[in-house]
Scaffold this active site. Structure first.
Site, PDB file in Angstrom:
ATOM      1  N   PHE A  17       1.079  -0.917  -0.039  1.00 41.93           N
ATOM      2  CA  PHE A  17      -0.291   0.089  -0.019  1.00 41.93           C
ATOM      3  C   PHE A  17       0.858   1.118  -0.014  1.00 41.93           C
ATOM      4  O   PHE A  17       2.099   0.830   0.754  1.00 41.93           O
ATOM      5  CB  PHE A  17      -0.950   0.032   1.301  1.00 41.93           C
ATOM      6  CG  PHE A  17      -1.963   1.384   1.069  1.00 41.93           C
ATOM      7  CD1 PHE A  17      -3.495   1.401   0.387  1.00 41.93           C
ATOM      8  CD2 PHE A  17      -1.581   2.987   1.893  1.00 41.93           C
ATOM      9  CE1 PHE A  17      -3.746   1.652   0.248  1.00 41.93           C
ATOM     10  CE2 PHE A  17      -2.680   4.038   1.584  1.00 41.93           C
ATOM     11  CZ  PHE A  17      -3.387   3.596   1.176  1.00 41.93           C
ATOM     12  N   ASP A  72       9.217   2.733   1.864  1.00 40.37           N
ATOM     13  CA  ASP A  72       7.861   3.418   1.772  1.00 40.37           C
ATOM     14  C   ASP A  72       7.783   3.150   3.674  1.00 40.37           C
ATOM     15  O   ASP A  72       7.576   2.095   4.720  1.00 40.37           O
ATOM     16  CB  ASP A  72       6.550   2.774   1.194  1.00 40.37           C
ATOM     17  CG  ASP A  72       5.043   3.803   1.873  1.00 40.37           C
ATOM     18  OD1 ASP A  72       5.467   4.089   2.733  1.00 40.37           O
ATOM     19  OD2 ASP A  72       4.468   3.011   1.310  1.00 40.37           O
ATOM     20  N   LYS A 103       2.932   9.601   8.385  1.00 40.28           N
ATOM     21  CA  LYS A 103       1.976   8.723   9.611  1.00 40.28           C
ATOM     22  C   LYS A 103       2.389   9.615  11.254  1.00 40.28           C
ATOM     23  O   LYS A 103       1.480  10.433  11.362  1.00 40.28           O
ATOM     24  CB  LYS A 103       1.884   7.861  10.081  1.00 40.28           C
ATOM     25  CG  LYS A 103       0.700   7.664   8.887  1.00 40.28           C
ATOM     26  CD  LYS A 103       0.279   5.637   8.793  1.00 40.28           C
ATOM     27  CE  LYS A 103      -0.629   5.778   7.800  1.00 40.28           C
ATOM     28  NZ  LYS A 103      -0.781   4.949   6.823  1.00 40.28           N
TER      29      LYS A 103
HETATM   30  C1  LIG Z   1      -0.706   5.477   4.774  1.00 34.92           C
HETATM   31  C2  LIG Z   1       0.250   4.474   4.159  1.00 34.92           C
HETATM   32  C3  LIG Z   1       0.450   5.531   2.769  1.00 34.92           C
HETATM   33  C4  LIG Z   1       0.084   6.746   2.236  1.00 34.92           C
HETATM   34  O1  LIG Z   1      -0.538   7.952   3.533  1.00 34.92           O
HETATM   35  P1  LIG Z   1      -1.541   8.668   3.684  1.00 34.92           P
HETATM   36  O2  LIG Z   1      -0.631   9.676   4.517  1.00 34.92           O
HETATM   37  O3  LIG Z   1      -2.987   8.337   3.851  1.00 34.92           O
HETATM   38  O4  LIG Z   1      -1.217   9.835   2.175  1.00 34.92           O
HETATM   39  C5  LIG Z   1       1.381   4.933   2.163  1.00 34.92           C
HETATM   40  N1  LIG Z   1       2.010   4.317   2.740  1.00 34.92           N
HETATM   41  C6  LIG Z   1       1.772   3.421   4.041  1.00 34.92           C
HETATM   42  C7  LIG Z   1       3.165   1.995   4.382  1.00 34.92           C
HETATM   43  C8  LIG Z   1       0.930   3.890   4.386  1.00 34.92           C
HETATM   44  O5  LIG Z   1       1.171   3.092   5.671  1.00 34.92           O
END
Ligand SMILES: *Cc1c(COP(=O)(O)O)cnc(C)c1O
Length: 379
Positions: free
Chosen positions: A122, A207, A236
């Site tokens: 994701f 990421d 986050k």
């Molecule tokens: C939450 C998340 C995102 C997206 O972040 P947003 O602030 O919601 O755009 C991307 N990569 C990972 C691994 C995430 O957990």
């Protein structure tokens, strides 16, 4: 009647107040929070140091545009590079924006278009980041996706070796897949991917949006592996609840992000930077991180012991305070039941219960959560 688009399947709770690890709803009911706004409020809700820093900044200056020097950005960038493999930072407002910046930077720097990512990954909801996301449910209805993305099986070093070659601009990967089910990347797999990237001049983008900022007991989760990523994306936990994201990149990428190449009106806003500076100052501290690691081991051991007799639990996995309880069946009912019992937990995919307590959680609170989980899962 709600005037909101129904994009979220919301829980039946409206939060009135939250402090530390406790969330209080509009009816005065208290919950022990093992969600933390999805790995956002890592220092707990309304942490006094973060509240103080933002309050102080509120009376100085809120916003000035990146046409100006913003000294707080320099300070937060310094904290991020001192604690990672990177040398320069670009600030934005969210995780998707950080990954969007990473995709743009990788294409500009390499002049290539192909980005490899992984099934069940994701990376966000913008057109580029949902194109990078290896889950059909995220992409459904939004075609045509951006060109140049390919998804490889996770934890399969052989297929990654085969796919990584000179045509590839970058590999984008989570070292623990969060939304995809709390799937930890195996040591050999992650290190083989990194080695192969290095050999073929392919950029390695980690990421860390969910795994970063102390969540696993290190500043960034990739630091559990012997790798040195070219780009790390965070968001986050970076502002402990204040919206902020960042891309951290190596020296060699500097020219590709020259003046006018990329930007954001709000990115690195002084209020966000005040929150981020206070957050990082607390978390990027040896003793703090060691406590996170120890509490993570304690939580993991307690869960393994207490849930060993469960008929539905398959395994417990994760690192630090990012833990998944994988079950043989869908967990929606258990998640709802636990909420009614006063424990907030998430799912990650249909079958995994995800635990993301604040990093300041106490052993007593861990015991309390484990006992509620045991009651629900061992019957
Ligand atoms: C939450 C998340 C995102 C997206 O972040 P947003 O602030 O919601 O755009 C991307 N990569 C990972 C691994 C995430 O957990």
């Amino acid at each position: 009647m709600s005037s909101l688009f129904p994009t979220y399947a919301r829980w039946d709770i409206a939060v009135e107040e939250a402090h530390g690890t406790t969330v209080i709803d509009r009816n005065g009911k208290e919950y022990l929070d093992f969600v933390s706004g999805i790995a956002v409020c890592n220092l707990g809700h309304c942490h006094p140091k973060v509240v103080g820093a933002v309050q102080e900044q509120l009376n100085k200056v809120w916003h000035v545009s990146n046409l100006f020097h913003i000294p707080l950005q320099e300070e937060v960038a310094q904290l991020l590079v001192e604690n990672s493999s990177g040398d320069y930072v670009f600030f934005c407002n969210s995780g998707a924006e950080a990954n969007e910046a990473a995709i743009k930077l990788a294409r500009k720097y390499t002049g290539k278009k192909k980005i490899l990512s992984f099934k069940q990954s994701f990376h966000g909801r913008t057109m580029a980041t949902l194109s990078a996301t290896g889950q059909e449910k995220v992409q459904l209805g939004f075609a045509p996706l951006l060109e140049g993305f390919e998804y490889l099986p996770y934890n399969d070093a052989a297929s990654a070796m085969e796919a990584i070659n000179e045509d590839v601009a970058a590999v984008m990967i989570e070292v623990i897949q969060g939304e995809g089910g709390v799937n930890p990347g195996e040591q050999e797999f992650i290190e083989a991917v990194a080695k192969s990237c290095n050999e073929h001049n392919v950029l390695l983008i980690i990421d860390e949006i969910q795994t970063g900022i102390g969540r696993t007991g290190k500043p960034f989760a990739y630091q559990h592996y012997s790798i040195s990523p070219d780009i790390v994306t965070v968001a986050k936990g970076l502002g402990n609840g204040f919206p902020v994201g960042a891309l951290i990149g190596k020296e060699k990428l500097k020219e590709a992000f020259g003046p006018g190449s990329h930007g954001s009106t709000f990115g690195g806003n002084p209020l966000a930077m005040a929150a981020a500076k206070a957050t990082l100052t607390e978390i990027f501290n040896e003793q703090f991180l060691q406590d996170v690691e120890e509490k993570g081991i304690y939580l993991m051991n307690q869960l393994k012991e207490k849930l060993s007799k469960s008929n539905i639990v398959e395994n417990v996995r994760g690192k630090g305070l990012m833990i998944g309880i994988a079950c043989k069946e869908e967990v929606a009912n258990q998640v709802t039941q636990l909420r009614q019992e006063g424990l907030l937990v998430l799912n990650a995919g249909p079958n995994v219960i995800r635990l993301l307590p604040a990093l300041i959680i106490s052993k007593e609170e861990i015991d309390q959560a484990v006992s509620l989980l045991e009651k629900e899962l061992v019957k």
